[in-house]
Design a protein around this motif. Structure first.
Motif, PDB file in Angstrom:
ATOM      1  N   HIS A  54      80.928  -3.819  13.238  1.00 53.71           N
ATOM      2  CA  HIS A  54      80.707  -2.842  14.299  1.00 53.71           C
ATOM      3  C   HIS A  54      79.457  -3.153  15.097  1.00 53.71           C
ATOM      4  O   HIS A  54      78.859  -2.265  15.679  1.00 53.71           O
ATOM      5  CB  HIS A  54      80.635  -1.440  13.713  1.00 53.71           C
ATOM      6  N   GLY A  55      79.028  -4.402  15.129  1.00 48.07           N
ATOM      7  CA  GLY A  55      77.897  -4.799  15.943  1.00 48.07           C
ATOM      8  C   GLY A  55      76.587  -4.751  15.186  1.00 48.07           C
ATOM      9  O   GLY A  55      76.525  -4.508  13.991  1.00 48.07           O
ATOM     10  N   VAL A  56      75.554  -4.974  15.923  1.00 50.92           N
ATOM     11  CA  VAL A  56      74.223  -5.034  15.346  1.00 50.92           C
ATOM     12  C   VAL A  56      73.717  -3.622  15.123  1.00 50.92           C
ATOM     13  O   VAL A  56      73.751  -2.781  16.004  1.00 50.92           O
ATOM     14  CB  VAL A  56      73.278  -5.784  16.305  1.00 50.92           C
ATOM     15  N   GLY A  57      73.229  -3.365  13.915  1.00 57.62           N
ATOM     16  CA  GLY A  57      72.652  -2.067  13.609  1.00 57.62           C
ATOM     17  C   GLY A  57      71.199  -2.036  14.049  1.00 57.62           C
ATOM     18  O   GLY A  57      70.677  -2.976  14.636  1.00 57.62           O
ATOM     19  N   PHE A  58      70.545  -0.946  13.752  1.00 62.98           N
ATOM     20  CA  PHE A  58      69.132  -0.805  14.083  1.00 62.98           C
ATOM     21  C   PHE A  58      68.340  -1.607  13.064  1.00 62.98           C
ATOM     22  O   PHE A  58      68.254  -1.239  11.901  1.00 62.98           O
ATOM     23  CB  PHE A  58      68.738   0.678  14.041  1.00 62.98           C
ATOM     24  N   GLN A  59      67.797  -2.754  13.476  1.00 66.74           N
ATOM     25  CA  GLN A  59      67.085  -3.651  12.569  1.00 66.74           C
ATOM     26  C   GLN A  59      65.584  -3.474  12.746  1.00 66.74           C
ATOM     27  O   GLN A  59      64.990  -4.044  13.651  1.00 66.74           O
ATOM     28  CB  GLN A  59      67.477  -5.097  12.830  1.00 66.74           C
ATOM     29  N   PHE A  60      64.990  -2.693  11.860  1.00 66.67           N
ATOM     30  CA  PHE A  60      63.556  -2.427  11.948  1.00 66.67           C
ATOM     31  C   PHE A  60      62.754  -3.624  11.454  1.00 66.67           C
ATOM     32  O   PHE A  60      61.745  -3.985  12.041  1.00 66.67           O
ATOM     33  CB  PHE A  60      63.218  -1.171  11.143  1.00 66.67           C
ATOM     34  N   LEU A  61      63.190  -4.239  10.358  1.00 70.60           N
ATOM     35  CA  LEU A  61      62.486  -5.391   9.803  1.00 70.60           C
ATOM     36  C   LEU A  61      63.177  -6.675  10.214  1.00 70.60           C
ATOM     37  O   LEU A  61      64.244  -7.001   9.713  1.00 70.60           O
ATOM     38  CB  LEU A  61      62.428  -5.311   8.271  1.00 70.60           C
ATOM     39  N   SER A  62      62.586  -7.371  11.143  1.00 74.43           N
ATOM     40  CA  SER A  62      63.061  -8.689  11.548  1.00 74.43           C
ATOM     41  C   SER A  62      61.831  -9.536  11.861  1.00 74.43           C
ATOM     42  O   SER A  62      60.718  -9.027  11.988  1.00 74.43           O
ATOM     43  CB  SER A  62      63.974  -8.589  12.769  1.00 74.43           C
ATOM     44  N   PHE A  63      62.041 -10.833  11.978  1.00 68.79           N
ATOM     45  CA  PHE A  63      60.911 -11.720  12.233  1.00 68.79           C
ATOM     46  C   PHE A  63      60.252 -11.403  13.576  1.00 68.79           C
ATOM     47  O   PHE A  63      59.022 -11.398  13.691  1.00 68.79           O
ATOM     48  CB  PHE A  63      61.373 -13.178  12.164  1.00 68.79           C
ATOM     49  N   LYS A  64      61.064 -11.119  14.587  1.00 66.83           N
ATOM     50  CA  LYS A  64      60.506 -10.761  15.897  1.00 66.83           C
ATOM     51  C   LYS A  64      59.696  -9.472  15.821  1.00 66.83           C
ATOM     52  O   LYS A  64      58.617  -9.371  16.403  1.00 66.83           O
ATOM     53  CB  LYS A  64      61.628 -10.599  16.921  1.00 66.83           C
ATOM     54  N   ASN A  65      60.230  -8.482  15.123  1.00 61.46           N
ATOM     55  CA  ASN A  65      59.522  -7.206  15.018  1.00 61.46           C
ATOM     56  C   ASN A  65      58.220  -7.337  14.234  1.00 61.46           C
ATOM     57  O   ASN A  65      57.218  -6.726  14.583  1.00 61.46           O
ATOM     58  CB  ASN A  65      60.414  -6.149  14.371  1.00 61.46           C
ATOM     59  N   LEU A  66      58.248  -8.129  13.169  1.00 63.04           N
ATOM     60  CA  LEU A  66      57.016  -8.345  12.406  1.00 63.04           C
ATOM     61  C   LEU A  66      55.980  -9.094  13.242  1.00 63.04           C
ATOM     62  O   LEU A  66      54.782  -8.804  13.159  1.00 63.04           O
ATOM     63  CB  LEU A  66      57.314  -9.110  11.116  1.00 63.04           C
ATOM     64  N   THR A  67      56.435 -10.035  14.055  1.00 64.15           N
ATOM     65  CA  THR A  67      55.515 -10.745  14.945  1.00 64.15           C
ATOM     66  C   THR A  67      54.897  -9.773  15.948  1.00 64.15           C
ATOM     67  O   THR A  67      53.693  -9.816  16.206  1.00 64.15           O
ATOM     68  CB  THR A  67      56.246 -11.884  15.679  1.00 64.15           C
ATOM     69  N   GLY A  68      55.718  -8.884  16.506  1.00 65.47           N
ATOM     70  CA  GLY A  68      55.205  -7.862  17.419  1.00 65.47           C
ATOM     71  C   GLY A  68      54.211  -6.941  16.726  1.00 65.47           C
ATOM     72  O   GLY A  68      53.178  -6.591  17.293  1.00 65.47           O
ATOM     73  N   PHE A  69      54.540  -6.554  15.479  1.00 69.94           N
ATOM     74  CA  PHE A  69      53.634  -5.695  14.712  1.00 69.94           C
ATOM     75  C   PHE A  69      52.277  -6.362  14.543  1.00 69.94           C
ATOM     76  O   PHE A  69      51.238  -5.762  14.829  1.00 69.94           O
ATOM     77  CB  PHE A  69      54.229  -5.370  13.326  1.00 69.94           C
ATOM     78  N   PHE A  70      52.271  -7.606  14.051  1.00 67.82           N
ATOM     79  CA  PHE A  70      50.995  -8.269  13.776  1.00 67.82           C
ATOM     80  C   PHE A  70      50.216  -8.582  15.055  1.00 67.82           C
ATOM     81  O   PHE A  70      48.986  -8.556  15.053  1.00 67.82           O
ATOM     82  CB  PHE A  70      51.213  -9.535  12.940  1.00 67.82           C
ATOM     83  N   THR A  71      50.915  -8.846  16.157  1.00 73.80           N
ATOM     84  CA  THR A  71      50.223  -9.083  17.426  1.00 73.80           C
ATOM     85  C   THR A  71      49.487  -7.822  17.872  1.00 73.80           C
ATOM     86  O   THR A  71      48.291  -7.855  18.169  1.00 73.80           O
ATOM     87  CB  THR A  71      51.210  -9.536  18.513  1.00 73.80           C
ATOM     88  N   ILE A  72      50.209  -6.709  17.926  1.00 70.99           N
ATOM     89  CA  ILE A  72      49.593  -5.446  18.357  1.00 70.99           C
ATOM     90  C   ILE A  72      48.568  -4.971  17.336  1.00 70.99           C
ATOM     91  O   ILE A  72      47.494  -4.477  17.694  1.00 70.99           O
ATOM     92  CB  ILE A  72      50.679  -4.368  18.605  1.00 70.99           C
ATOM     93  N   PHE A  73      48.870  -5.128  16.040  1.00 71.02           N
ATOM     94  CA  PHE A  73      47.935  -4.770  14.976  1.00 71.02           C
ATOM     95  C   PHE A  73      46.604  -5.505  15.170  1.00 71.02           C
ATOM     96  O   PHE A  73      45.531  -4.905  15.136  1.00 71.02           O
ATOM     97  CB  PHE A  73      48.557  -5.120  13.615  1.00 71.02           C
ATOM     98  N   GLY A  74      46.684  -6.819  15.387  1.00 75.39           N
ATOM     99  CA  GLY A  74      45.469  -7.627  15.531  1.00 75.39           C
ATOM    100  C   GLY A  74      44.661  -7.270  16.764  1.00 75.39           C
ATOM    101  O   GLY A  74      43.452  -7.045  16.681  1.00 75.39           O
ATOM    102  N   TRP A  75      45.323  -7.212  17.913  1.00 77.30           N
ATOM    103  CA  TRP A  75      44.585  -6.944  19.157  1.00 77.30           C
ATOM    104  C   TRP A  75      44.070  -5.508  19.216  1.00 77.30           C
ATOM    105  O   TRP A  75      42.989  -5.255  19.749  1.00 77.30           O
ATOM    106  CB  TRP A  75      45.442  -7.278  20.371  1.00 77.30           C
ATOM    107  N   THR A  76      44.813  -4.554  18.672  1.00 79.99           N
ATOM    108  CA  THR A  76      44.318  -3.172  18.628  1.00 79.99           C
ATOM    109  C   THR A  76      43.101  -3.072  17.704  1.00 79.99           C
ATOM    110  O   THR A  76      42.123  -2.380  18.021  1.00 79.99           O
ATOM    111  CB  THR A  76      45.425  -2.214  18.142  1.00 79.99           C
ATOM    112  N   GLY A  77      43.168  -3.768  16.569  1.00 78.98           N
ATOM    113  CA  GLY A  77      42.035  -3.771  15.649  1.00 78.98           C
ATOM    114  C   GLY A  77      40.796  -4.367  16.283  1.00 78.98           C
ATOM    115  O   GLY A  77      39.683  -3.843  16.116  1.00 78.98           O
ATOM    116  N   ILE A  78      40.961  -5.454  17.019  1.00 78.16           N
ATOM    117  CA  ILE A  78      39.825  -6.081  17.709  1.00 78.16           C
ATOM    118  C   ILE A  78      39.230  -5.117  18.738  1.00 78.16           C
ATOM    119  O   ILE A  78      38.006  -4.967  18.845  1.00 78.16           O
ATOM    120  CB  ILE A  78      40.259  -7.404  18.371  1.00 78.16           C
ATOM    121  N   ALA A  79      40.121  -4.435  19.488  1.00 76.62           N
ATOM    122  CA  ALA A  79      39.647  -3.476  20.489  1.00 76.62           C
ATOM    123  C   ALA A  79      38.894  -2.324  19.829  1.00 76.62           C
ATOM    124  O   ALA A  79      37.853  -1.877  20.336  1.00 76.62           O
ATOM    125  CB  ALA A  79      40.827  -2.944  21.304  1.00 76.62           C
TER     126      ALA A  79
END
Length: 192
Positions: A54-79
């Motif tokens: 039935h297609g792609v479900g809501f994928q919260f944990l994926s490599f792209k999402n984790l990359t987005g998390f760590f990017t925003i996590f890092g830059w927000t922490g620096i700020a």
């Protein structure tokens, strides 16, 4: 640059390393996506058609999402650190911002995937549709003919049979009442 990095505290170094590495991966994803590649191939996914999929479900944990998390996590922490916030508040704010980024990316990919259409003809969608005889259909299922019918937004010419006692000729208006297992439409004459 070496003296600048050496002057940072361990806490600041962790945020800079996380932000730098995650940003590099995010840029790689961006470039490969813009060039027509699929960065998901790095995860080793198998692309197959599965009946009942039935297609792609809501994928919260994926490599792209984790990359987005760590990017925003890092830059927000620096700020946060540059603005003099405490370590505890910095971690809380950067984790919340990273999670919000994951939710946003997962939602984006989920809704983009829902926009795709396979284009596969499902004859069950022809049921109760009205069409016009294109090639004569023999009475009492004696000869296969063809009908022009709109299925899934496209006008198609499909094979058809009828249970009527008379041949259905070109321009007769018909309605699909059944679809056989081998994909032949069973039609009935409208306006008898």
């Amino acid at each position: 640059m070496e003296t600048w990095f050496a002057a940072l505290t361990i806490f600041e170094k962790v945020y800079w390393v996380v932000a730098g590495i995650a940003s590099i991966f995010l840029l790689i994803f961006l470039v490969t996506t813009l060039l027509g590649g699929d960065a998901d191939d790095m995860s080793g996914d198998v692309d197959t058609d599965i009946d009942g999929d039935h297609g792609v479900g809501f994928q919260f944990l994926s490599f792209k999402n984790l990359t987005g998390f760590f990017t925003i996590f890092g830059w927000t922490g620096i700020a946060c650190l540059d603005n003099g916030l405490s370590h505890t508040l910095t971690v809380i704010i950067s984790v919340i911002c990273g999670l919000l980024m994951m939710v946003a990316m997962a939602s984006l990919f989920y809704y983009l995937a829902k926009l795709q259409s396979s284009g596969t003809l499902k004859l069950s969608n022809a049921l109760n549709q009205v069409g016009e005889v294109y090639l004569t259909i023999g009475a009492n299922r004696s000869r296969i003919g063809k009908v022009s019918i709109n299925v899934q937004g496209t006008l198609r010419e499909l094979e058809a049979l009828t249970d009527e006692n008379q041949d259905l000729t070109q321009s007769n208006v018909v309605r699909v009442k059944q679809v056989t297992a081998n994909g032949i439409l069973i039609v009935e004459l409208l306006n008898k």
